[in-house]
Design a protein around this motif. Structure first.
Motif, PDB file in Angstrom:
ATOM      1  N   MET A   5       0.845  -1.191   0.000  1.00  0.00           N
ATOM      2  CA  MET A   5       0.000   0.000   0.000  1.00  0.00           C
ATOM      3  C   MET A   5       0.881   1.241   0.000  1.00  0.00           C
ATOM      4  O   MET A   5       1.804   1.361   0.801  1.00  0.00           O
ATOM      5  N   THR A   6       0.603   2.172  -0.885  1.00  0.00           N
ATOM      6  CA  THR A   6       1.417   3.383  -1.003  1.00  0.00           C
ATOM      7  C   THR A   6       0.924   4.454  -0.027  1.00  0.00           C
ATOM      8  O   THR A   6      -0.193   4.365   0.498  1.00  0.00           O
ATOM      9  N   PRO A   7       1.737   5.482   0.218  1.00  0.00           N
ATOM     10  CA  PRO A   7       1.293   6.577   1.086  1.00  0.00           C
ATOM     11  C   PRO A   7      -0.014   7.212   0.626  1.00  0.00           C
ATOM     12  O   PRO A   7      -0.893   7.530   1.449  1.00  0.00           O
ATOM     13  N   SER A   8      -0.178   7.398  -0.680  1.00  0.00           N
ATOM     14  CA  SER A   8      -1.420   8.010  -1.160  1.00  0.00           C
ATOM     15  C   SER A   8      -2.610   7.077  -0.977  1.00  0.00           C
ATOM     16  O   SER A   8      -3.726   7.528  -0.696  1.00  0.00           O
ATOM     17  N   ASP A   9      -2.374   5.746  -1.113  1.00  0.00           N
ATOM     18  CA  ASP A   9      -3.449   4.776  -0.865  1.00  0.00           C
ATOM     19  C   ASP A   9      -3.965   4.908   0.561  1.00  0.00           C
ATOM     20  O   ASP A   9      -5.183   4.942   0.806  1.00  0.00           O
ATOM     21  N   TYR A  10      -3.033   4.956   1.513  1.00  0.00           N
ATOM     22  CA  TYR A  10      -3.412   5.017   2.925  1.00  0.00           C
ATOM     23  C   TYR A  10      -4.030   6.371   3.276  1.00  0.00           C
ATOM     24  O   TYR A  10      -5.031   6.446   3.997  1.00  0.00           O
ATOM     25  N   SER A  11      -3.461   7.433   2.754  1.00  0.00           N
ATOM     26  CA  SER A  11      -3.968   8.768   3.060  1.00  0.00           C
ATOM     27  C   SER A  11      -5.420   8.933   2.633  1.00  0.00           C
ATOM     28  O   SER A  11      -6.169   9.718   3.223  1.00  0.00           O
ATOM     29  N   ALA A  12      -5.827   8.173   1.625  1.00  0.00           N
ATOM     30  CA  ALA A  12      -7.179   8.304   1.103  1.00  0.00           C
ATOM     31  C   ALA A  12      -8.252   7.889   2.107  1.00  0.00           C
ATOM     32  O   ALA A  12      -9.395   8.331   2.005  1.00  0.00           O
TER      33      ALA A  12
ATOM     34  N   GLU B 167       7.177   3.752   8.528  1.00  0.00           N
ATOM     35  CA  GLU B 167       8.000   4.803   7.930  1.00  0.00           C
ATOM     36  C   GLU B 167       7.767   4.889   6.428  1.00  0.00           C
ATOM     37  O   GLU B 167       7.675   5.978   5.855  1.00  0.00           O
ATOM     38  N   ARG B 168       7.635   3.748   5.797  1.00  0.00           N
ATOM     39  CA  ARG B 168       7.441   3.702   4.347  1.00  0.00           C
ATOM     40  C   ARG B 168       6.093   4.294   3.929  1.00  0.00           C
ATOM     41  O   ARG B 168       5.988   4.941   2.894  1.00  0.00           O
ATOM     42  N   ILE B 169       5.067   4.090   4.770  1.00  0.00           N
ATOM     43  CA  ILE B 169       3.720   4.485   4.370  1.00  0.00           C
ATOM     44  C   ILE B 169       3.334   5.879   4.858  1.00  0.00           C
ATOM     45  O   ILE B 169       2.708   6.653   4.130  1.00  0.00           O
ATOM     46  N   ILE B 170       3.715   6.243   6.103  1.00  0.00           N
ATOM     47  CA  ILE B 170       3.302   7.568   6.599  1.00  0.00           C
ATOM     48  C   ILE B 170       4.472   8.477   6.940  1.00  0.00           C
ATOM     49  O   ILE B 170       4.271   9.599   7.418  1.00  0.00           O
ATOM     50  N   GLY B 171       5.699   8.004   6.720  1.00  0.00           N
ATOM     51  CA  GLY B 171       6.848   8.840   7.049  1.00  0.00           C
ATOM     52  C   GLY B 171       6.907   9.099   8.541  1.00  0.00           C
ATOM     53  O   GLY B 171       6.796   8.163   9.338  1.00  0.00           O
ATOM     54  N   TYR B 172       7.069  10.358   8.926  1.00  0.00           N
ATOM     55  CA  TYR B 172       7.222  10.697  10.336  1.00  0.00           C
ATOM     56  C   TYR B 172       6.002  11.429  10.895  1.00  0.00           C
ATOM     57  O   TYR B 172       6.106  12.186  11.852  1.00  0.00           O
ATOM     58  N   LYS B 173       4.831  11.137  10.310  1.00  0.00           N
ATOM     59  CA  LYS B 173       3.595  11.673  10.876  1.00  0.00           C
ATOM     60  C   LYS B 173       3.305  10.991  12.214  1.00  0.00           C
ATOM     61  O   LYS B 173       3.716   9.841  12.441  1.00  0.00           O
ATOM     62  N   PRO B 174       2.559  11.652  13.116  1.00  0.00           N
ATOM     63  CA  PRO B 174       2.129  10.993  14.363  1.00  0.00           C
ATOM     64  C   PRO B 174       1.199   9.830  14.052  1.00  0.00           C
ATOM     65  O   PRO B 174       0.509   9.813  13.023  1.00  0.00           O
ATOM     66  N   GLY B 175       1.164   8.844  14.961  1.00  0.00           N
ATOM     67  CA  GLY B 175       0.263   7.714  14.795  1.00  0.00           C
ATOM     68  C   GLY B 175      -1.173   8.100  15.114  1.00  0.00           C
ATOM     69  O   GLY B 175      -1.424   9.068  15.828  1.00  0.00           O
ATOM     70  N   THR B 176      -2.132   7.315  14.606  1.00  0.00           N
ATOM     71  CA  THR B 176      -3.543   7.614  14.864  1.00  0.00           C
ATOM     72  C   THR B 176      -3.900   7.432  16.336  1.00  0.00           C
ATOM     73  O   THR B 176      -4.889   7.989  16.810  1.00  0.00           O
ATOM     74  N   GLY B 177      -3.096   6.650  17.063  1.00  0.00           N
ATOM     75  CA  GLY B 177      -3.384   6.419  18.479  1.00  0.00           C
ATOM     76  C   GLY B 177      -2.785   7.453  19.410  1.00  0.00           C
ATOM     77  O   GLY B 177      -2.926   7.351  20.625  1.00  0.00           O
ATOM     78  N   GLY B 178      -2.093   8.456  18.847  1.00  0.00           N
ATOM     79  CA  GLY B 178      -1.554   9.537  19.665  1.00  0.00           C
ATOM     80  C   GLY B 178      -0.062   9.471  19.910  1.00  0.00           C
ATOM     81  O   GLY B 178       0.518  10.406  20.470  1.00  0.00           O
ATOM     82  N   THR B 179       0.596   8.381  19.490  1.00  0.00           N
ATOM     83  CA  THR B 179       2.045   8.304  19.663  1.00  0.00           C
ATOM     84  C   THR B 179       2.732   9.125  18.569  1.00  0.00           C
ATOM     85  O   THR B 179       2.093   9.579  17.623  1.00  0.00           O
ATOM     86  N   ALA B 180       4.044   9.250  18.698  1.00  0.00           N
ATOM     87  CA  ALA B 180       4.813  10.011  17.710  1.00  0.00           C
ATOM     88  C   ALA B 180       5.073   9.219  16.439  1.00  0.00           C
ATOM     89  O   ALA B 180       5.757   9.705  15.538  1.00  0.00           O
ATOM     90  N   GLY B 181       4.554   7.995  16.366  1.00  0.00           N
ATOM     91  CA  GLY B 181       4.742   7.198  15.159  1.00  0.00           C
ATOM     92  C   GLY B 181       6.082   6.491  15.134  1.00  0.00           C
ATOM     93  O   GLY B 181       6.426   5.761  16.058  1.00  0.00           O
ATOM     94  N   VAL B 182       6.855   6.712  14.077  1.00  0.00           N
ATOM     95  CA  VAL B 182       8.120   5.995  13.887  1.00  0.00           C
ATOM     96  C   VAL B 182       9.066   6.172  15.069  1.00  0.00           C
ATOM     97  O   VAL B 182       9.696   5.210  15.523  1.00  0.00           O
ATOM     98  N   SER B 183       9.185   7.391  15.589  1.00  0.00           N
ATOM     99  CA  SER B 183      10.121   7.619  16.697  1.00  0.00           C
ATOM    100  C   SER B 183       9.684   6.855  17.950  1.00  0.00           C
ATOM    101  O   SER B 183      10.526   6.389  18.724  1.00  0.00           O
ATOM    102  N   TYR B 184       8.371   6.691  18.149  1.00  0.00           N
ATOM    103  CA  TYR B 184       7.892   5.876  19.270  1.00  0.00           C
ATOM    104  C   TYR B 184       8.254   4.410  19.046  1.00  0.00           C
ATOM    105  O   TYR B 184       8.755   3.733  19.952  1.00  0.00           O
ATOM    106  N   LEU B 185       8.009   3.911  17.845  1.00  0.00           N
ATOM    107  CA  LEU B 185       8.306   2.509  17.547  1.00  0.00           C
ATOM    108  C   LEU B 185       9.805   2.218  17.681  1.00  0.00           C
ATOM    109  O   LEU B 185      10.197   1.113  18.071  1.00  0.00           O
TER     110      LEU B 185
END
Length: 287
Positions: free
Chosen positions: A113-120, A250-268
């Motif tokens: 799934m590409t970033p644009s696929d997920y963003s949709a 990282e591949r799909i959303i880059g460094y955006k925050p996660g939907t659950g409120g975490t910082a995303g990649v940096s949290y993982l």
């Protein structure tokens, strides 16, 4: 003269005339009924019209099913350790390793799934997130990564909340393994055996020494030696899963925050330093 019949090696259909197939099941349950496929295959409810949302839902549902099997196998492993009957557990550890391989493979499917696929369709998720997977959290508690704060996010699900609290306050697999080492005569400090199991485990040099003793006495205590290697394998594969998770995000959303409120990649990334069985890793440096 050439024949119009196909060669004998060519099969155009499967002949069932000599197969005693149960065309009428009578009072017996069917395959679909046994597996409850109606509910299982009807549990996908996309909230958007986007094609890739079905992929997103199924990948996470499949992961939860594999985690369900992993919980089942780990519960049996715990029973073997408590009874000091380790041989049956090695088959279970082998199955867990294969389950972990399937969980790793799931990320490869999601990565199509590409970033644009997920963003949709990402906005329809609201605050729902894999961070809220109670099975994943329970697995971490079972393996020894205790963190009482993590239970809070499950307060709206009383059954999951209660299960997590029970697991949080109970000895982890590693706690039970240290009890076993102590019963076998290896020097495990009393503080490791009678601690508050809801708290994170603190590594001990004495426990590292005990594991070194197991490795040096592998012929006498082969089952403990094998147990050590199975634990390392489990920990190693869990780390691979965490890493693959992080890189897929990282591949799909880059460094955006996660939907659950975490910082995303940096949290993982923080989780990549965690070790369920720290002294087993430390012992390798000392051999």
């Amino acid at each position: 003269m050439e024949s119009d019949k196909p060669p004998d090696s060519v099969v155009t259909h499967v002949d069932l005339s000599d197969e005693p197939v149960y065309w009428d099941l009578g009072s017996s349950q069917s395959y679909g009924e046994y597996l409850d496929l109606g509910r299982l295959l009807g549990a996908q409810h996309p909230l958007s019209a986007e094609h890739d949302e079905m992929l997103f839902i199924l990948v996470h549902q499949v992961s939860e099913l594999w985690m369900r099997l992993m919980r089942h196998e780990l519960a049996a492993v715990l029973g073997c350790v408590r009874k000091d009957d380790l041989d049956p557990s090695f088959k279970m550890f082998g199955r867990i390793a294969r389950v972990q391989a399937q969980l790793l493979g799931v990320w490869e499917v999601l990565a199509t799934m590409t970033p644009s696929d997920y963003s949709a369709f990402r906005n329809v998720l609201g605050r729902s997130s894999g961070f809220q997977s109670w099975q994943y959290r329970l697995l971490e508690f079972l393996l020894g990564n205790k963190n009482a704060a993590m239970v809070q996010v499950h307060a709206r699900d009383p059954a999951a909340h209660a299960a997590l609290l029970r697991t949080l306050e109970s000895p982890s697999l590693y706690d039970e393994v240290l009890q076993l080492l102590s019963r076998r005569g290896y020097g495990i400090p009393q503080g490791c055996l009678t601690r508050d199991f809801s708290q994170p485990y603190e590594p001990s040099k004495a426990v590292t020494a005990a594991w070194l003793g197991v490795y040096h006495n592998s012929q006498k205590d082969w089952d403990l030696y094998e147990l050590a290697e199975r634990l390392i394998d489990l920990d190693h594969r869990f780390q691979l899963w965490r890493f693959q998770h992080m890189k897929t995000v990282e591949r799909i959303i880059g460094y955006k925050p996660g939907t659950g409120g975490t910082a995303g990649v940096s949290y993982l990334a923080k989780a990549l330093r965690l070790r369920f069985f720290p002294e087993l890793w430390e012992a390798r440096t000392s051999m």
